[in-house]
Design a protein around this motif. Structure first.
Motif, mmCIF file in Angstrom:
data_model
loop_
_atom_site.group_PDB
_atom_site.id
_atom_site.type_symbol
_atom_site.label_atom_id
_atom_site.label_comp_id
_atom_site.label_asym_id
_atom_site.label_seq_id
_atom_site.Cartn_x
_atom_site.Cartn_y
_atom_site.Cartn_z
ATOM 1 N N LEU A 186 0.925 -1.284 0.094
ATOM 2 C CA LEU A 186 -0.033 0.004 -0.022
ATOM 3 C C LEU A 186 0.794 1.294 0.147
ATOM 4 N N TYR A 187 0.554 2.165 -1.002
ATOM 5 C CA TYR A 187 1.350 3.334 -0.849
ATOM 6 C C TYR A 187 0.326 4.446 -0.843
ATOM 7 N N VAL A 188 0.472 5.446 0.143
ATOM 8 C CA VAL A 188 -0.677 6.427 0.142
ATOM 9 C C VAL A 188 0.179 7.607 0.029
ATOM 10 N N ALA A 189 -0.338 8.461 -1.135
ATOM 11 C CA ALA A 189 0.480 9.759 -1.471
ATOM 12 C C ALA A 189 -0.394 10.896 -1.123
ATOM 13 N N VAL A 190 0.165 11.695 -0.204
ATOM 14 C CA VAL A 190 -0.541 12.790 0.515
ATOM 15 C C VAL A 190 0.203 13.974 0.051
ATOM 16 N N GLY A 191 -0.634 14.714 -0.894
ATOM 17 C CA GLY A 191 -0.244 16.186 -1.343
ATOM 18 C C GLY A 191 0.797 15.935 -2.540
ATOM 19 N N ILE A 192 0.618 15.142 -3.251
ATOM 20 C CA ILE A 192 1.485 14.604 -4.089
ATOM 21 C C ILE A 192 1.008 14.856 -5.534
ATOM 22 N N SER A 193 1.512 15.564 -6.550
ATOM 23 C CA SER A 193 0.733 15.444 -7.845
ATOM 24 C C SER A 193 0.830 14.625 -8.628
ATOM 25 N N GLY A 194 1.866 13.602 -8.545
ATOM 26 C CA GLY A 194 2.158 12.421 -9.468
ATOM 27 C C GLY A 194 2.937 12.607 -10.809
ATOM 28 N N ALA A 195 4.092 13.405 -10.486
ATOM 29 C CA ALA A 195 5.195 13.710 -11.324
ATOM 30 C C ALA A 195 5.603 12.679 -11.995
ATOM 31 N N ALA A 196 6.058 12.464 -13.324
ATOM 32 C CA ALA A 196 6.475 11.173 -13.678
ATOM 33 C C ALA A 196 7.976 10.794 -12.936
ATOM 34 N N GLN A 197 8.656 11.763 -12.547
ATOM 35 C CA GLN A 197 10.037 11.372 -12.034
ATOM 36 C C GLN A 197 9.651 10.977 -10.350
ATOM 37 N N HIS A 198 8.588 11.280 -9.826
ATOM 38 C CA HIS A 198 8.281 10.702 -8.540
ATOM 39 C C HIS A 198 7.628 9.198 -8.689
ATOM 40 N N TRP A 199 6.717 9.308 -9.627
ATOM 41 C CA TRP A 199 6.200 7.989 -9.903
ATOM 42 C C TRP A 199 6.952 6.903 -10.447
ATOM 43 N N SER A 200 8.041 7.041 -10.975
ATOM 44 C CA SER A 200 8.962 6.173 -11.512
ATOM 45 C C SER A 200 9.469 5.223 -10.276
ATOM 46 N N GLY A 201 9.390 5.847 -8.968
ATOM 47 C CA GLY A 201 9.576 5.004 -7.909
ATOM 48 C C GLY A 201 8.392 4.291 -7.122
ATOM 49 N N VAL A 202 7.374 4.457 -7.806
ATOM 50 C CA VAL A 202 6.106 4.015 -6.979
ATOM 51 C C VAL A 202 5.346 2.973 -7.996
ATOM 52 N N SER A 227 5.793 -0.217 -8.759
ATOM 53 C CA SER A 227 5.947 -1.466 -8.106
ATOM 54 C C SER A 227 4.604 -1.628 -7.173
ATOM 55 N N ALA A 228 4.257 -0.519 -6.586
ATOM 56 C CA ALA A 228 3.303 -0.533 -5.397
ATOM 57 C C ALA A 228 1.907 -1.219 -5.945
ATOM 58 N N GLN A 229 1.427 -2.287 -5.056
ATOM 59 C CA GLN A 229 0.427 -2.990 -5.411
ATOM 60 C C GLN A 229 -1.065 -2.113 -5.346
ATOM 61 N N THR A 230 -1.215 -1.220 -4.309
ATOM 62 C CA THR A 230 -2.311 -0.472 -4.160
ATOM 63 C C THR A 230 -1.933 0.780 -3.854
ATOM 64 N N VAL A 231 -2.347 1.923 -4.734
ATOM 65 C CA VAL A 231 -2.181 3.295 -4.280
ATOM 66 C C VAL A 231 -3.225 4.081 -4.005
ATOM 67 N N VAL A 232 -3.264 4.821 -2.860
ATOM 68 C CA VAL A 232 -4.240 5.748 -2.516
ATOM 69 C C VAL A 232 -3.899 7.095 -2.465
ATOM 70 N N ALA A 233 -4.480 8.094 -3.158
ATOM 71 C CA ALA A 233 -4.006 9.192 -3.211
ATOM 72 C C ALA A 233 -4.799 10.184 -2.731
ATOM 73 N N VAL A 234 -4.541 11.235 -1.663
ATOM 74 C CA VAL A 234 -5.130 12.576 -1.216
ATOM 75 C C VAL A 234 -4.700 13.641 -1.655
ATOM 76 N N ASN A 235 -5.659 14.389 -2.456
ATOM 77 C CA ASN A 235 -5.176 15.724 -3.068
ATOM 78 C C ASN A 235 -6.489 16.717 -3.143
ATOM 79 N N SER A 236 -6.108 17.919 -2.921
ATOM 80 C CA SER A 236 -7.302 18.843 -2.871
ATOM 81 C C SER A 236 -7.772 19.377 -4.496
ATOM 82 N N ASP A 237 -6.795 18.877 -5.441
ATOM 83 C CA ASP A 237 -7.273 19.326 -6.711
ATOM 84 C C ASP A 237 -7.726 18.126 -7.502
ATOM 85 N N PRO A 238 -9.163 18.159 -7.714
ATOM 86 C CA PRO A 238 -9.750 16.877 -8.531
ATOM 87 C C PRO A 238 -9.122 16.598 -9.890
#
Ligand SMILES: Cc1cc2nc3c(=O)[nH]c(=O)nc-3n(C[C@H](O)[C@H](O)[C@H](O)COP(=O)(O)OP(=O)(O)OC[C@H]3O[C@@H](n4cnc5c(N)ncnc54)[C@H](O)[C@@H]3O)c2cc1C
Length: 320
Positions: A259-275, A277-288
C-alpha cells in the motif's frame, strides 16, 4: 552452466539489500549466480545462498592493511574486473543503487564491455528488459561486446528464495592505487522505529501539499497507525520536512509496498517512477484534476488537514 557474477551490497546491519536479492533472483535466468562480497567472510553468505548463490566469493585485499569494504566504488570495480578476467562469466549484475550504478559503469569502461542500466528482467538468451529513465518506456536490449554489465532496477520484482548448498571462496585482489574515497564511519539511520523505506509493506508519502509541521505531524500519525515507512516527494524533501533518505522516485528510492498512500503529491513522472511497483495506491489531493488520480487505485479529493486525521481515526478504529 555459465556463471553470472552478482555484486552483493549489504545494509548497515550486514544483511544483503533487497536490491541484491532481486539481482540474485533475476540472474538465475542467465546462468548460475555467483555472489561477490567485499571484506571479511560474513554471515551474509548464508542469506545469499538462500537466494540461489551457488558460490560466494569473499574478496579481500592482497595487502592485509587494506580493508576493501572501507572504500567506496573503486575496490568493487577492481574486484569485479579481476573476476571478469579470471572467470569469463556470462554476465555481471549489480544492484542499481547509486553506488551500484557507478560500479557498473566503471566496470564496463574498464573491461571494454557494454552496459545496460534500469534493467527489470532477463531472457535466457541474454536480452534485457529496461525501463527508460522515468519508467515510461520499455526497451529490449542486448549487449554485443565484452562481458555484459547490467545495473538492476530496484523494486522491480519480489525476491524469490531458491536455497542451494553454497561454496564460500576467498579471493585476494590487489586494489588499484585509485582508492580515492574512503568510508570513515557508517551510521545506521533509524526513523522513529518505522520500517526501512525500501522494504516497507506500507508507505505513507508526503508532497508539497504539506505546508507546515502540524500537517506533517498528521501524516506521521497516519504512518504510525498503519505501521508504515515515511516517503517524500522532491518538493517535500526540499522543504525540509523529510531527509533525502525519504525521497521516492527516479533520484531516490524505488519502493514496492502493498500500500502506498500519496498525500499532497501531484504524481510527476519522476516521482512515479519510484512507485510503479506498489500494489495499491491511495491518493489524497485537494485538486480533483491532479494527475495522481489517474495513477492511483483509490483517490480522496480534499484538504489533507481534514482527510488525513479521518483516515487515521478509521485505521485506528478498525485495528482496535
Ligand atoms: C531530473 C529530475 C529528477 C527528479 N527526481 C525526482 C524524484 O526522484 N522524486 C520526486 O518526487 N521528484 C523528482 N523530481 C521532481 C518532480 O519533477 C516534481 O517536481 C516533484 O515530484 C513534485 O513534488 P510534489 O508532487 O510534492 O509537488 P507538486 O507537483 O507541487 O504537487 C503538490 C500537490 O499537492 C496538492 N495539494 C496542495 N495543497 C493540498 C492540501 N492542502 N491537501 C491535499 N493536497 C494538496 C496539489 O493539488 C498538488 O497536486 C525530479 C525532477 C527532475 C527534473
Amino acid at each position: 552452466m555459465a556463471e553470472v557474477l552478482v555484486l552483493a551490497e549489504l545494509t548497515g546491519d550486514g544483511e544483503p539489500t533487497r536490491g541484491t536479492l532481486e539481482a540474485l533472483t533475476a540472474a538465475r535466468v542467465l546462468g548460475e549466480p555467483v555472489a561477490v562480497l567485499l571484506g571479511a567472510a560474513h554471515p551474509a553468505a548464508d542469506r545469499l545462498a538462500r537466494y540461489g548463490a551457488a558460490r560466494v566469493l569473499v574478496a579481500g585485499s592482497a595487502d592485509p592493511a587494506v580493508d576493501l569494504a572501507a572504500h567506496l566504488v573503486g575496490p568493487a570495480v577492481d574486484v569485479l574486473a579481476r573476476l571478469v578476467a579470471d572467470r569469463a562469466p556470462a554476465a555481471v549484475v549489480v544492484p542499481g543503487s547509486a553506488a551500484g550504478r557507478e560500479v557498473a559503469g566503471r566496470l564496463a569502461v574498464r573491461t571494454g564491455s557494454g552496459f545496460l542500466t534500469d534493467v527489470v528482467g532477463f531472457a535466457p538468451d541474454g536480452t534485457a528488459t529496461q525501463l527508460a529513465p522515468g519508467g515510461t518506456t520499455v526497451v529490449q536490449a542486448r549487449v554485443t561486446c565484452g562481458t555484459p554489465v547490467h545495473a538492476w532496477r530496484a523494486a522491480s520484482l519480489t525476491p524469490v528464495p531458491a536455497p542451494v548448498a553454497t561454496v564460500v571462496e576467498q579471493v585476494l585482489v590487489e586494489p588499484s592505487p585509485a582508492r580515492e574515497a574512503r568510508v570513515l564511519a557508517r551510521v545506521v539511520e533509524r526513523s522513529a522505529g518505522r520500517p526501512a523505506l525500501a522494504d516497507a509493506a506500507v508507505v505513507v508519502a508526503v508532497g508539497r501539499g504539506v505546508t507546515g509541521a502540524a500537517e506533517f505531524a498528521l501524516v506521521e500519525q497516519l504512518a504510525d497507525a498503519l505501521g508504515a515507512a515515511i516517503g517524500a516527494s522532491r518538493a517535500a524533501v526540499d522543504a525540509g520536512f523529510c531527509p533525502p533518505s525519504c525521497l521516492v522516485g527516479q533520484s531516490g528510492t524505488r519502493v514496492a509496498p502493498r500500500l502506498y498512500v500519496a498525500v499532497g503529491i501531484s504524481g510527476a513522472a519522476q516521482h512515479w517512477s519510484g512507485v510503479r511497483s506498489a500494489q495499491t495506491v491511495v491518493a489524497v489531493n485537494s485538486d480533483p484534476d491532479a494527475p495522481v488520480f489517474a495513477l492511483a487505485d483509490f483517490g480522496v479529493v480534499g484538504d489533507l488537514a481534514t482527510v488525513v486525521p479521518e483516515l487515521t481515526a478509521q485505521v485506528t478504529a478498525r485495528r482496535g
